[in-house]
Structures are given as structure tokens and as C-alpha cells.
Scaffold this active site. Structure first.
Site, mmCIF file in Angstrom:
data_model
loop_
_atom_site.group_PDB
_atom_site.id
_atom_site.type_symbol
_atom_site.label_atom_id
_atom_site.label_comp_id
_atom_site.label_asym_id
_atom_site.label_seq_id
_atom_site.Cartn_x
_atom_site.Cartn_y
_atom_site.Cartn_z
ATOM 1 N N GLY A 33 1.711 41.781 -25.030
ATOM 2 C CA GLY A 33 2.081 40.483 -25.589
ATOM 3 C C GLY A 33 3.313 40.679 -26.442
ATOM 4 C CG ASN A 37 4.666 44.014 -25.588
ATOM 5 O OD1 ASN A 37 3.510 44.420 -25.525
ATOM 6 N ND2 ASN A 37 5.172 43.158 -24.718
ATOM 7 C CE1 TYR A 103 2.128 34.405 -19.600
ATOM 8 C CE2 TYR A 103 3.233 32.379 -18.922
ATOM 9 C CZ TYR A 103 3.280 33.643 -19.481
ATOM 10 O OH TYR A 103 4.473 34.142 -19.918
ATOM 11 C CG ASP A 104 -7.309 32.634 -16.907
ATOM 12 O OD1 ASP A 104 -7.509 31.514 -17.411
ATOM 13 O OD2 ASP A 104 -8.233 33.387 -16.529
ATOM 14 N NE ARG A 105 -0.639 32.688 -23.176
ATOM 15 C CZ ARG A 105 0.543 33.286 -23.395
ATOM 16 N NH1 ARG A 105 1.509 33.161 -22.473
ATOM 17 N NH2 ARG A 105 0.764 33.996 -24.465
ATOM 18 C CG ASN A 166 10.426 35.846 -25.615
ATOM 19 O OD1 ASN A 166 11.132 36.138 -24.651
ATOM 20 N ND2 ASN A 166 9.659 36.718 -26.221
ATOM 21 C CE1 TYR A 167 10.987 25.807 -22.990
ATOM 22 C CE2 TYR A 167 11.877 26.612 -20.907
ATOM 23 C CZ TYR A 167 11.225 25.635 -21.637
ATOM 24 O OH TYR A 167 10.790 24.487 -21.019
ATOM 25 C CG ASP A 280 8.403 41.644 -25.922
ATOM 26 O OD1 ASP A 280 8.875 40.601 -26.380
ATOM 27 O OD2 ASP A 280 7.547 41.664 -25.018
ATOM 28 C CG ASP A 316 3.038 43.959 -21.481
ATOM 29 O OD1 ASP A 316 3.275 42.868 -22.006
ATOM 30 O OD2 ASP A 316 2.654 44.071 -20.305
#
Length: 339
Positions: A33, A37, A103-105, A166-167, A280, A316
């Protein structure tokens, strides 16, 4: 020097190597993330790095915490609670086939966090630097408010603040991003952007640039950096410059503007192993360099070299040392065996 980062730590599930989703019946499980990171990078550089988030108390939540502890990140300020860890599925691209991120957040512990979960005055005691990204407020209005409270508390404690724009178009609209980030950026000292973010979030773009055709006009980014600095009063603006030749090969450089000087790094040709976390790792390198007292040119060279090395590492997290980064920044990019 003590740095605090704040955001979401997710479970990353990815097919082996360059397989497509479920071409193979196995998925590699790691964690990552944006802000986590950065914390790992800083811990590997020997800095006191603390990551703040909210994670469930169950075994997957604990595994996420342990993935940070493994590299020396302070996890003592992580709030425990909620029901789930956010997930992202990654299919690594190669050649002309781009990577895919799903994504599955929704309803993750941090997405459903409340401002009352975090005691920012206690968190920022004795802290020198605070870092967050535009991904975190994109998770919901509650996270916009939490980020705002964090920034206010950081300012009250005399803490420097950096933000990577970070759009992420899958998380919110450009209008939502512009409203939230215009508010939050009033607190930011160091802004990190790329050739797309400044345009997507604030409508600021470089002239004569085609990010998809591999044409970057570096001189145009001087204007972008100055417009961002003038709009928000940033002390420094960093813009990463990626020329995407293919999913496997990129040219990578950056510029750092300090209000007077526009310093461009050397450009690296990258043959990519894993590009997730590349930005990152640039942020982590830049924070380390600035806190270490490096001048503008040396700071951007260190940050770009750190990020160049990350593109060679699976996962990551950027698992490199200061000496490895300084060796590359100093000109030794031969990749020869170290004996």
C-alpha cells in the site's frame, strides 16, 4: 529522524510470474500500500518509520502488521478493529500487454474508520515528517476528514508534510479529487506528482507531451512544478517522468523544484520485474534524502535511483539499502555480480 505515514495496507494477490488471472491455479499473497511502502523504504534506510492505519484483529490483519514489523517499521500506532483487510489483485504485464489491477477494498477496516480512532497529537509527538497520498482520502469522506485532522495536528507539532497526489480514477472522480486535494494541499510542504496526476487532479499539464506515445517534454514540467508551488505554497515539488516504451521497458527520471532551482535527475532505462510501488519508492527515497540534508540535485538523484532499483524487486516493498542506492546514483548501474 522520525517519520509517520498513514494509509491503507492491502493484501496483494497475484498470479505467478507473468501468468494471466487464473491461467495458473495459484496466487502469490503479499502485502502493500502506498504509504506502507514508503515506511518500509525508510526503515530499510535506517530511519525511525511508523505506519498508521486500521486493521482487523484476525489472522490476516495480524499477518499484514507482521509484514511491516519484519522490516523494522513501528506498528504500535496501528488501530485494531473492523472486519476485513482490503485486497487488490495484480496481473503483471509484459511487452505490449499492460498490467491489470483490480481492487476489492470496499468496507475494509480503514475505509470504515472514524476520526475518533486516531489520537494524532499522541502520534505526532517527537515526529519530524508526515507522509500520505491521494489514495487515502479517495477511500471516502471520512478519510478526507481523518487526513485533514492529521495534517492540522502535524502542523501544530511543527511536522513537515509530504503528499504524493497519486490519482486513482477507480476510487473517485476528478472533481472529487480536486475538491479534497485542494483542501488538503494547503497543509503540504513537499508535493510529489507525475505527468498524469497534476493534470487529473488540478488541470495542470505540460505542453507538447504525449504520455501514451512516449513523448515527454521535460522543459514543460518546469511550468507544472511552478504552477503547483505558486498555487499551494509548496516548498518543493517533485515530478516523476516515466516514458513507457512497453510494460517491460520504461525510461525513468524526475525533476525536483525548490522554489529557485529546477533539478533534473539522470535518466535510467528500466527492464521491469515489478513496477508496483515504484512511485512510493521514489517518495521514500526523497524523504530520506531531504531529512538527511542532501541538496536539491542530490536528493532527486537519490530518489530516482532508489525507485529504479525497486523496479527490479518483486512485491510492493523496496528492499534496498542506502549504500545500494548511492552506488547507483553515483553512476554504477552495471549490474555486475557483487563478490
Amino acid at each position: 529522524m522520525k517519520v509517520v505515514t498513514f494509509g491503507e495496507l492491502m493484501l496483494r494477490l497475484a498470479p505467478n510470474g507473468y501468468y494471466r488471472f487464473f491461467q495458473d491455479d495459484q496466487l502469490q499473497a503479499t502485502f502493500g500500500g502506498g504509504e506502507a511502502n514508503v515506511a518500509v523504504s525508510l526503515a530499510n534506510y535506517g530511519m525511525d518509520a511508523s505506519f498508521v492505519t486500521k486493521l482487523p484483529t484476525h489472522a490476516i490483519g495480524q499477518a499484514a502488521v507482521n509484514s511491516l514489523r519484519k522490516y523494522g517499521v513501528d506498528t504500535s500506532k496501528i488501530v485494531r478493529g473492523g472486519d476485513r483487510v482490503g485486497i487488490y489483485f495484480l496481473e503483471k504485464g509484459a511487452s505490449q500487454r499492460g498490467s491489470v489491477c483490480i481492487y476489492d477494498r470496499a468496507h475494509s477496516a480503514i475505509q470504515e474508520a472514524a476520526p475518533s480512532d486516531f489520537d494524532w497529537d499522541a502520534i505526532f509527538e517527537g515526529v519530524d515528517w508526515f507522509h500520505f497520498t491521494g489514495i487515502t482520502p479517495a477511500l471516502g469522506e471520512n478519510l478526507v476528514e481523518i487526513c485533514r485532522e492529521a495534517c492540522k495536528a502535524a502542523k501544530a507539532h511543527g511536522v513537515k508534510i509530504s503528499c504524493d497526489l497519486n490519482y486513482r480514477g477507480k476510487l473517485w472522480t476528478r472533481d472529487q479529487a480536486r475538491a479534497a486535494m485542494t483542501d488538503l494541499c494547503q497543509y503540504v510542504d513537499v508535493c510529489i506528482s507525475n505527468e498524469e496526476d497534476a493534470k487529473d487532479v488540478f488541470g495542470i499539464e505540460a505542453e507538447n507531451t504525449d504520455i501514451y506515445g512516449g513523448k515527454l517534454n521535460k522543459e514543460g514540467y518546469k511550468s507544472v512544478a511552478k504552477q503547483l508551488a505558486d498555487k499551494f505554497g509548496f516548498e518543493k515539488v517533485a515530478i516523476t517522468l516515466r516514458t513507457s516504451i512497453s510494460a517491460s521497458d520504461n525510461d525513468w527520471a524526475a525533476m525536483l523544484y525548490d522554489g529557485e532551482n529546477y533539478c533534473f535527475s539522470k535518466e535510467y532505462h528500466l527492464h521491469i520485474v515489478d513496477r508496483v510501488g515504484g512511485g512510493d519508492s521514489f517518495g521514500g527515497g526523497l524523504i530520506y534524502a531531504l531529512l538527511s540534508g542532501k541538496n536539491t540535485q542530490d536528493a532527486v538523484e537519490f530518489a530516482v535511483a532508489a525507485s529504479a532499483l525497486k523496479h527490479s524487486i518483486e512485491g510492493d516493498y523496496n528492499l534496498v539499502t542506502v549504500s545500494e542506492v548511492e552506488k547507483l546514483a553515483g553512476g554504477d548501474g552495471s549490474g555486475r555480480v557483487q563478490r
